[in-house]
Design a protein around this motif. Structure first.
Motif, PDB file in Angstrom:
ATOM      1  N   UNK A 142      71.634  17.795 -30.444  1.00  0.00           N
ATOM      2  CA  UNK A 142      71.461  16.282 -29.797  1.00  0.00           C
ATOM      3  C   UNK A 142      69.992  17.078 -28.760  1.00  0.00           C
ATOM      4  N   UNK A 143      69.957  15.565 -28.403  1.00  0.00           N
ATOM      5  CA  UNK A 143      68.218  15.325 -27.878  1.00  0.00           C
ATOM      6  C   UNK A 143      68.472  15.863 -26.329  1.00  0.00           C
ATOM      7  N   UNK A 144      67.970  16.611 -25.949  1.00  0.00           N
ATOM      8  CA  UNK A 144      67.942  17.052 -24.700  1.00  0.00           C
ATOM      9  C   UNK A 144      66.838  16.175 -23.838  1.00  0.00           C
ATOM     10  N   UNK A 145      65.415  16.098 -24.279  1.00  0.00           N
ATOM     11  CA  UNK A 145      64.845  15.216 -23.899  1.00  0.00           C
ATOM     12  C   UNK A 145      64.137  14.517 -24.540  1.00  0.00           C
ATOM     13  N   UNK A 146      63.456  12.765 -24.101  1.00  0.00           N
ATOM     14  CA  UNK A 146      62.445  12.486 -24.723  1.00  0.00           C
ATOM     15  C   UNK A 146      61.884  11.642 -24.211  1.00  0.00           C
ATOM     16  N   UNK A 147      60.299  11.680 -24.683  1.00  0.00           N
ATOM     17  CA  UNK A 147      59.618  10.782 -24.222  1.00  0.00           C
ATOM     18  C   UNK A 147      58.550  10.192 -25.043  1.00  0.00           C
ATOM     19  N   UNK A 148      58.261   9.212 -24.734  1.00  0.00           N
ATOM     20  CA  UNK A 148      57.207   8.193 -25.664  1.00  0.00           C
ATOM     21  C   UNK A 148      56.111   8.435 -25.201  1.00  0.00           C
ATOM     22  N   UNK A 149      54.585   9.139 -25.415  1.00  0.00           N
ATOM     23  CA  UNK A 149      53.609   9.101 -24.974  1.00  0.00           C
ATOM     24  C   UNK A 149      52.554   7.708 -26.222  1.00  0.00           C
ATOM     25  N   UNK A 150      51.799   6.785 -25.134  1.00  0.00           N
ATOM     26  CA  UNK A 150      50.646   5.851 -25.556  1.00  0.00           C
ATOM     27  C   UNK A 150      52.074   4.724 -26.367  1.00  0.00           C
ATOM     28  N   UNK A 151      52.905   4.961 -26.131  1.00  0.00           N
ATOM     29  CA  UNK A 151      53.982   4.222 -26.209  1.00  0.00           C
ATOM     30  C   UNK A 151      54.545   2.605 -26.979  1.00  0.00           C
ATOM     31  N   UNK A 152      54.710   2.814 -28.773  1.00  0.00           N
ATOM     32  CA  UNK A 152      54.188   1.446 -28.723  1.00  0.00           C
ATOM     33  C   UNK A 152      53.161   0.681 -28.930  1.00  0.00           C
ATOM     34  N   UNK A 153      52.007   1.295 -28.866  1.00  0.00           N
ATOM     35  CA  UNK A 153      50.588   0.762 -28.884  1.00  0.00           C
ATOM     36  C   UNK A 153      50.850  -0.132 -29.798  1.00  0.00           C
ATOM     37  N   UNK A 154      49.174  -0.857 -29.846  1.00  0.00           N
ATOM     38  CA  UNK A 154      49.100  -1.757 -31.592  1.00  0.00           C
ATOM     39  C   UNK A 154      47.422  -1.657 -30.973  1.00  0.00           C
TER      40      UNK A 154
END
Length: 131
Positions: A119-131
């Motif tokens: 199971x995923x305990x923590x989720x973080x996006x960095x430079x989130x879905x950048x173009x």
């Protein structure tokens, strides 16, 4: 022709030409904006697919990599994913996903997983879905 008569063909032609050019410019600008929006939306969906696919593959290998850091690559038609699994403790591992989409989009995701239950305990996006 008399002196007080004026021509009406030239002003009407100029007015109609202006209206046609204005409408043509307006609708071509709408088309360009809409096609760019579809292109960016497709890129975002491709990156989200790569993130999901990378997490699915990382769940398979997270048990084996608790002893040392491990890196692997996945190539798909939508882009590539670099998966790095870093052990944090005996029951937790940090998974870093670096996704590069086919439409030149990039995304970086960090996930902390519980190894026993996957199971995923923590989720973080960095430079989130950048173009």
């Amino acid at each position: 022709m008399r002196k007080n008569e004026r021509g009406f063909v030239l002003p009407i032609t100029l007015l109609l030409s202006f209206l046609v050019l204005f409408l043509l410019t307006h609708y071509s600008a709408l088309y360009i904006v809409e096609s760019r929006s579809f292109y960016e939306t497709k890129g975002r969906y491709q990156l989200q697919y790569l993130i999901n696919h990378g997490l699915f593959e990382a769940k398979k290998y997270v048990n084996d990599s608790l002893k040392k850091e491990e890196t692997s690559w996945i190539e798909t038609k939508n882009g590539s994913v670099e998966i790095t699994i870093i052990p944090l403790s005996e029951t937790e591992a940090k998974v870093e996903l670096v996704c590069k989409g086919a439409n030149s989009g990039n995304a970086t995701v960090w996930v902390v997983m519980d190894v026993d239950s996957h199971k995923i305990i923590q989720y973080q996006e960095g430079s989130s879905l950048s173009f």
